[in-house]
Design an enzyme around this catalytic site. Structure first.
Site, PDB file in Angstrom:
ATOM      1  N   SER A 232      36.403  25.507 -15.949  1.00 54.35           N
ATOM      2  CA  SER A 232      37.649  26.582 -15.448  1.00 54.35           C
ATOM      3  C   SER A 232      38.451  25.964 -14.474  1.00 54.35           C
ATOM      4  O   SER A 232      37.930  25.517 -13.322  1.00 54.35           O
ATOM      5  CB  SER A 232      36.869  27.774 -14.834  1.00 54.35           C
ATOM      6  N   LYS A 233      39.714  26.217 -14.599  1.00 55.95           N
ATOM      7  CA  LYS A 233      40.552  25.603 -13.527  1.00 55.95           C
ATOM      8  C   LYS A 233      40.788  26.818 -12.523  1.00 55.95           C
ATOM      9  O   LYS A 233      41.908  27.696 -12.592  1.00 55.95           O
ATOM     10  CB  LYS A 233      41.987  25.400 -14.184  1.00 55.95           C
TER      11      LYS A 233
END
Ligand SMILES: Cc1ncc(COP(=O)(O)O)c(C=O)c1O
Length: 314
Positions: free
Chosen positions: A162-163
């Site tokens: 996940s960014k």
């Protein structure tokens, strides 16, 4: 250029469905994301092409943003298509022919405490003109990098895929450490001590004509530049092997390079004060094809471009 801003930021920012003036794009100090890092974002670029600005792999970035949200129990508050259209309009209304694009989804003001599920999920998009993150000179001659003393976040504690905003404290520590020690970039190892990635880029090593990069289980962010470079390399008859990469392989490689939206393809010429050498032939070849793809000069990779319609000047 606006006060306190080191980039040429646009006049307009898109905030929760409205185009607002740069100085009016505000959040409440009790926004959940500000306290607990509950945001996800993307970093994209639009390049100037002979047919107007084109956003590189826009659909893939929007899909990754939705995936990033999913991993943190957030629903995108707008559809991907709405965000796509808003991005196009934002670029056109700001009159940019090329820019960096930063969409951000964040938990806003609501109940304070660690349970965020009753906090609103809000959205903004900003664009600004921004040169290569590690510099144009670095793209030509390579950077000096240092293996960080900080390990890349582990999937046992967070979501490397996940960014997510809060996760970037890890990159921030690595970046500050490398900069203060006199290097231009940090390369982080994963919890097992294998090579993972740069503070904001994926990493590739070349040895005896073979190209390798750490795989999905090495705590990497699944980079869109990485995917593009892998496809380009395969098309050049040099398929990239995804495998564990040992720290020593960096120093012993014939060529090492970093790829990311902000840094584009930047060679590494030295690691931990050990010389790798000037950018090598495979790095150069892949970089040249990649640059053509980014700038809309490659019919083969036209599929990666989302062209922005700019209003004709009357
Ligand atoms: C930690 C990290 N790894 C890798 C990348 C490269 O990803 P991309 O090529 O999608 O920009 C980035 C940049 O987004 C990043 O922040």
């Amino acid at each position: 250029m606006k006060e306190g801003v080191h980039v040429n930021t646009a006049d307009l920012i898109w905030l929760n469905g409205e185009f607002v003036a740069w100085e009016d794009a505000k959040v409440h100090v009790l926004s959940h994301a500000l306290h607990y890092g509950t945001s996800v974002f993307e970093g994209e670029r639009a390049y100037e092409t002979s047919r107007g600005p084109a956003i590189f792999r826009h659909h893939d970035h929007l899909q990754r943003m939705e995936n990033s949200c999913k991993l943190y129990y957030m629903d995108l508050p707008f559809s991907k298509e709405q965000i796509r259209e808003a991005t196009h309009e934002l670029i056109a209304r700001n009159g940019f022919s090329s820019c960096y694009i930063r969409p951000l989804i964040y938990r806003g003001h609501g109940p304070m405490g660690l349970d965020p599920e009753d906090n609103p999920v809000e959205a903004m998009i900003a664009v600004w003109e921004w040169g290569a993150y590690l510099g144009e000179e670095a793209k030509r001659t390579g950077v000096r990098a240092k293996v960080s003393s900080w390990r890349r976040i582990s999937p046992q504690s967070l979501q490397p895929h996940s960014k997510a905003g809060g996760q970037y404290l890890n990159s921030v520590l690595a970046k500050i450490e490398s900069k203060r020690a006199g290097y231009e970039e940090a390369i982080l190892l994963d919890e097992q001590g294998h090579v993972c990635e740069g503070s904001g880029e994926n990493v590739f090593v070349v040895k005896d004509g073979q190209i390798a990069t750490p795989g999905q289980t090495s705590s990497i962010l699944d980079g869109i530049s990485r995917k593009s470079v892998m496809e380009i390399s395969a098309d050049l008859g040099r398929p990239v092997v995804e495998r564990d990469v040992a720290r020593a392989e960096l120093a012993l490689a014939d060529e090492v390079f970093l790829v990311g939206t902000a840094a584009e393809l930047t060679p590494v010429r030295e690691i931990d004060d050990i010389e790798i050498g000037p950018p090598g032939p495979l790095t150069r070849e892949i970089q040249s094809v990649y640059e053509d793809a980014l700038h809309g000069r490659s019919p083969r990779y036209e599929k990666w471009l989302d062209r922005v319609a700019v209003p004709s000047k009357a």
